[in-house]
Design a protein around this motif. Structure first.
Motif, PDB file in Angstrom:
ATOM      1  N   ALA A 171      18.058  12.369  56.237  1.00 53.33           N
ATOM      2  CA  ALA A 171      16.735  12.709  56.766  1.00 53.33           C
ATOM      3  C   ALA A 171      16.854  13.535  58.036  1.00 53.33           C
ATOM      4  O   ALA A 171      16.137  14.532  58.208  1.00 53.33           O
ATOM      5  CB  ALA A 171      15.937  11.438  57.036  1.00 53.33           C
ATOM      6  N   ARG A 172      17.765  13.162  58.937  1.00 53.59           N
ATOM      7  CA  ARG A 172      17.951  13.922  60.185  1.00 53.59           C
ATOM      8  C   ARG A 172      18.322  15.375  59.890  1.00 53.59           C
ATOM      9  O   ARG A 172      17.794  16.303  60.506  1.00 53.59           O
ATOM     10  CB  ARG A 172      19.050  13.279  61.040  1.00 53.59           C
ATOM     11  CG  ARG A 172      18.643  12.020  61.779  1.00 53.59           C
ATOM     12  CD  ARG A 172      19.721  11.656  62.801  1.00 53.59           C
ATOM     13  NE  ARG A 172      19.475  10.375  63.419  1.00 53.59           N
ATOM     14  CZ  ARG A 172      20.040   9.238  63.037  1.00 53.59           C
ATOM     15  NH1 ARG A 172      20.880   9.237  62.018  1.00 53.59           N
ATOM     16  NH2 ARG A 172      19.784   8.110  63.673  1.00 53.59           N
ATOM     17  N   LYS A 173      19.250  15.563  58.969  1.00 49.85           N
ATOM     18  CA  LYS A 173      19.681  16.926  58.618  1.00 49.85           C
ATOM     19  C   LYS A 173      18.529  17.718  58.009  1.00 49.85           C
ATOM     20  O   LYS A 173      18.406  18.926  58.249  1.00 49.85           O
ATOM     21  CB  LYS A 173      20.865  16.865  57.649  1.00 49.85           C
ATOM     22  CG  LYS A 173      22.149  16.394  58.302  1.00 49.85           C
ATOM     23  CD  LYS A 173      23.291  16.306  57.296  1.00 49.85           C
ATOM     24  CE  LYS A 173      24.567  15.822  57.966  1.00 49.85           C
ATOM     25  NZ  LYS A 173      25.689  15.694  56.993  1.00 49.85           N
ATOM     26  N   THR A 174      17.671  17.039  57.238  1.00 48.23           N
ATOM     27  CA  THR A 174      16.512  17.717  56.657  1.00 48.23           C
ATOM     28  C   THR A 174      15.564  18.179  57.752  1.00 48.23           C
ATOM     29  O   THR A 174      15.063  19.304  57.723  1.00 48.23           O
ATOM     30  CB  THR A 174      15.779  16.780  55.676  1.00 48.23           C
ATOM     31  OG1 THR A 174      16.684  16.382  54.642  1.00 48.23           O
ATOM     32  CG2 THR A 174      14.576  17.479  55.047  1.00 48.23           C
ATOM     33  N   PHE A 175      15.317  17.315  58.753  1.00 42.25           N
ATOM     34  CA  PHE A 175      14.455  17.696  59.880  1.00 42.25           C
ATOM     35  C   PHE A 175      14.969  18.974  60.541  1.00 42.25           C
ATOM     36  O   PHE A 175      14.222  19.926  60.774  1.00 42.25           O
ATOM     37  CB  PHE A 175      14.433  16.598  60.956  1.00 42.25           C
ATOM     38  CG  PHE A 175      13.897  15.268  60.535  1.00 42.25           C
ATOM     39  CD1 PHE A 175      13.088  15.135  59.410  1.00 42.25           C
ATOM     40  CD2 PHE A 175      14.190  14.132  61.269  1.00 42.25           C
ATOM     41  CE1 PHE A 175      12.596  13.901  59.027  1.00 42.25           C
ATOM     42  CE2 PHE A 175      13.700  12.893  60.907  1.00 42.25           C
ATOM     43  CZ  PHE A 175      12.908  12.777  59.782  1.00 42.25           C
ATOM     44  N   ILE A 176      16.257  18.963  60.867  1.00 39.38           N
ATOM     45  CA  ILE A 176      16.851  20.039  61.663  1.00 39.38           C
ATOM     46  C   ILE A 176      17.004  21.324  60.862  1.00 39.38           C
ATOM     47  O   ILE A 176      16.663  22.421  61.336  1.00 39.38           O
ATOM     48  CB  ILE A 176      18.217  19.587  62.218  1.00 39.38           C
ATOM     49  CG1 ILE A 176      18.012  18.434  63.211  1.00 39.38           C
ATOM     50  CG2 ILE A 176      18.942  20.744  62.894  1.00 39.38           C
ATOM     51  CD1 ILE A 176      19.301  17.734  63.613  1.00 39.38           C
ATOM     52  N   ASN A 177      17.525  21.204  59.645  1.00 37.02           N
ATOM     53  CA  ASN A 177      17.855  22.390  58.860  1.00 37.02           C
ATOM     54  C   ASN A 177      16.658  23.036  58.179  1.00 37.02           C
ATOM     55  O   ASN A 177      16.607  24.265  58.030  1.00 37.02           O
ATOM     56  CB  ASN A 177      18.906  22.045  57.804  1.00 37.02           C
ATOM     57  CG  ASN A 177      20.223  21.613  58.413  1.00 37.02           C
ATOM     58  OD1 ASN A 177      20.551  21.989  59.536  1.00 37.02           O
ATOM     59  ND2 ASN A 177      20.980  20.808  57.686  1.00 37.02           N
ATOM     60  N   GLU A 178      15.692  22.224  57.757  1.00 37.56           N
ATOM     61  CA  GLU A 178      14.585  22.748  56.965  1.00 37.56           C
ATOM     62  C   GLU A 178      13.288  22.938  57.767  1.00 37.56           C
ATOM     63  O   GLU A 178      12.381  23.608  57.302  1.00 37.56           O
ATOM     64  CB  GLU A 178      14.319  21.827  55.773  1.00 37.56           C
ATOM     65  CG  GLU A 178      15.519  21.611  54.865  1.00 37.56           C
ATOM     66  CD  GLU A 178      16.013  22.895  54.223  1.00 37.56           C
ATOM     67  OE1 GLU A 178      15.183  23.812  54.023  1.00 37.56           O
ATOM     68  OE2 GLU A 178      17.222  22.987  53.925  1.00 37.56           O
ATOM     69  N   TYR A 179      13.228  22.352  58.954  1.00 40.34           N
ATOM     70  CA  TYR A 179      12.011  22.456  59.768  1.00 40.34           C
ATOM     71  C   TYR A 179      12.377  22.842  61.201  1.00 40.34           C
ATOM     72  O   TYR A 179      12.159  22.075  62.149  1.00 40.34           O
ATOM     73  CB  TYR A 179      11.248  21.127  59.756  1.00 40.34           C
ATOM     74  CG  TYR A 179      10.846  20.662  58.373  1.00 40.34           C
ATOM     75  CD1 TYR A 179       9.618  21.035  57.820  1.00 40.34           C
ATOM     76  CD2 TYR A 179      11.683  19.846  57.620  1.00 40.34           C
ATOM     77  CE1 TYR A 179       9.245  20.618  56.549  1.00 40.34           C
ATOM     78  CE2 TYR A 179      11.310  19.417  56.345  1.00 40.34           C
ATOM     79  CZ  TYR A 179      10.097  19.804  55.823  1.00 40.34           C
ATOM     80  OH  TYR A 179       9.723  19.391  54.572  1.00 40.34           O
ATOM     81  N   GLY A 183      10.810  22.788  47.716  1.00 35.58           N
ATOM     82  CA  GLY A 183      10.114  23.910  48.331  1.00 35.58           C
ATOM     83  C   GLY A 183       8.640  23.684  48.571  1.00 35.58           C
ATOM     84  O   GLY A 183       7.913  24.619  48.919  1.00 35.58           O
ATOM     85  N   LYS A 184       8.185  22.434  48.420  1.00 30.73           N
ATOM     86  CA  LYS A 184       6.763  22.138  48.636  1.00 30.73           C
ATOM     87  C   LYS A 184       6.377  22.327  50.103  1.00 30.73           C
ATOM     88  O   LYS A 184       5.210  22.522  50.421  1.00 30.73           O
ATOM     89  CB  LYS A 184       6.450  20.696  48.216  1.00 30.73           C
ATOM     90  CG  LYS A 184       6.784  20.376  46.769  1.00 30.73           C
ATOM     91  CD  LYS A 184       5.895  21.116  45.804  1.00 30.73           C
ATOM     92  CE  LYS A 184       6.190  20.710  44.367  1.00 30.73           C
ATOM     93  NZ  LYS A 184       5.351  21.443  43.392  1.00 30.73           N
ATOM     94  N   ASN A 185       7.358  22.264  50.983  1.00 30.98           N
ATOM     95  CA  ASN A 185       7.078  22.391  52.414  1.00 30.98           C
ATOM     96  C   ASN A 185       6.749  23.813  52.843  1.00 30.98           C
ATOM     97  O   ASN A 185       6.308  24.031  53.976  1.00 30.98           O
ATOM     98  CB  ASN A 185       8.282  21.892  53.221  1.00 30.98           C
ATOM     99  CG  ASN A 185       9.554  22.686  52.932  1.00 30.98           C
ATOM    100  OD1 ASN A 185       9.861  22.979  51.774  1.00 30.98           O
ATOM    101  ND2 ASN A 185      10.299  23.009  53.967  1.00 30.98           N
ATOM    102  N   ARG A 186       6.917  24.776  51.969  1.00 24.66           N
ATOM    103  CA  ARG A 186       6.666  26.174  52.347  1.00 24.66           C
ATOM    104  C   ARG A 186       5.210  26.415  52.720  1.00 24.66           C
ATOM    105  O   ARG A 186       4.892  27.319  53.489  1.00 24.66           O
ATOM    106  CB  ARG A 186       7.067  27.104  51.198  1.00 24.66           C
ATOM    107  CG  ARG A 186       8.571  27.118  50.940  1.00 24.66           C
ATOM    108  CD  ARG A 186       8.911  27.881  49.677  1.00 24.66           C
ATOM    109  NE  ARG A 186      10.318  27.704  49.317  1.00 24.66           N
ATOM    110  CZ  ARG A 186      10.802  27.922  48.104  1.00 24.66           C
ATOM    111  NH1 ARG A 186       9.990  28.329  47.137  1.00 24.66           N
ATOM    112  NH2 ARG A 186      12.088  27.736  47.848  1.00 24.66           N
ATOM    113  N   ASN A 187       4.319  25.622  52.163  1.00 29.67           N
ATOM    114  CA  ASN A 187       2.899  25.786  52.438  1.00 29.67           C
ATOM    115  C   ASN A 187       2.358  24.717  53.382  1.00 29.67           C
ATOM    116  O   ASN A 187       1.145  24.576  53.532  1.00 29.67           O
ATOM    117  CB  ASN A 187       2.102  25.745  51.126  1.00 29.67           C
ATOM    118  CG  ASN A 187       2.507  26.863  50.184  1.00 29.67           C
ATOM    119  OD1 ASN A 187       2.656  28.004  50.607  1.00 29.67           O
ATOM    120  ND2 ASN A 187       2.713  26.534  48.924  1.00 29.67           N
ATOM    121  N   VAL A 188       3.263  23.961  54.002  1.00 28.28           N
ATOM    122  CA  VAL A 188       2.856  22.885  54.905  1.00 28.28           C
ATOM    123  C   VAL A 188       3.582  23.055  56.240  1.00 28.28           C
ATOM    124  O   VAL A 188       4.816  23.110  56.274  1.00 28.28           O
ATOM    125  CB  VAL A 188       3.181  21.498  54.307  1.00 28.28           C
ATOM    126  CG1 VAL A 188       2.788  20.393  55.283  1.00 28.28           C
ATOM    127  CG2 VAL A 188       2.470  21.308  52.971  1.00 28.28           C
TER     128      VAL A 188
END
Length: 212
Positions: free
Chosen positions: A111-119, A76-81
């Motif tokens: 990594a691809r799924k992280t890009f799409i699903n989380e960002y 969840g570190k990406n919540r502030n980025v």
């Protein structure tokens, strides 16, 4: 105790004139690296409440280049980025056929799924040789992707590593990622003296890949 598997991996930060960042990779096998990524960005950020990455570039999908980025996201570190663009040229699952990659064989899809699903608000760009990307006073020039060697078979995953140059205020930084010997020979054959740069990130953590 586990040698290679305790190394941090590759993680580079460039800060732009407008306060945004370009980040290269985010790897390692230590879960603490997720904190290192976030704390490094926050420490350097002009506005701690508005941390923006203009482009997060991944050289290739080995876990010591993507693993801590995934941990950073899952924690969840990406919540502030805010991340505006992802740039990569990952190999396909089919290109792994015949290569003994062990647990790393599924990293590109992870990594691809992280890009799409989380960002969902970030743009994902597939890099190609010859691309020039401008951001905040910096130019990123793509010098090599694995497609330059296709259709020859992939014998070593580090051969898929992006090679690019970041230039800012007349200072150039060559990023080799984990480029293999085959990549280095290709670069020299194609570019010759054009490769000369002010700074060079040593290929493959100083192990193998960068030729003299």
């Amino acid at each position: 105790e586990d040698g290679f598997y305790n190394q941090i991996g590759l993680f580079l930060i460039f800060q732009l004139e407008d306060g945004r960042f370009i980040v290269v990779d985010g790897g390692g096998h230590d879960s603490k690296m997720a904190d290192v990524i976030y704390n490094s960005l926050r420490k350097l950020a002009v506005d701690k409440k508005n941390i923006t990455v203009a482009a997060w570039i991944f050289t290739h999908a080995h876990s010591d280049h993507t693993g801590s980025f995934v941990k950073f996201t899952n924690a969840g570190k990406n919540r502030n980025v805010k991340i505006q663009h992802f740039i990569h040229h990952f190999s396909t699952p089919e290109q792994y056929d015949g290569i003994e990659e062990g647990a790393d064989s599924g990293r590109s899809e992870q990594a691809r799924k992280t890009f799409i699903n989380e960002y969902p608000n970030a743009t994902v760009i597939k890099a190609h040789t010859g691309q020039l990307i401008q951001a905040g006073g910096v130019e990123i020039e793509m010098l090599y992707t694995y497609e330059d060697l296709e259709p020859s078979p992939l014998e070593y995953h580090n051969t898929t590593s992006l090679v690019f140059r970041v230039t800012a205020q007349d200072t150039s930084v060559m990023v080799l990622g984990d480029a293999s010997n085959r990549v280095s020979l290709r670069l020299v054959a194609v570019y010759g003296d054009y490769l000369q740069s002010d700074m060079v990130q040593i290929a493959h953590h100083g192990y193998t890949g960068g030729t003299i």
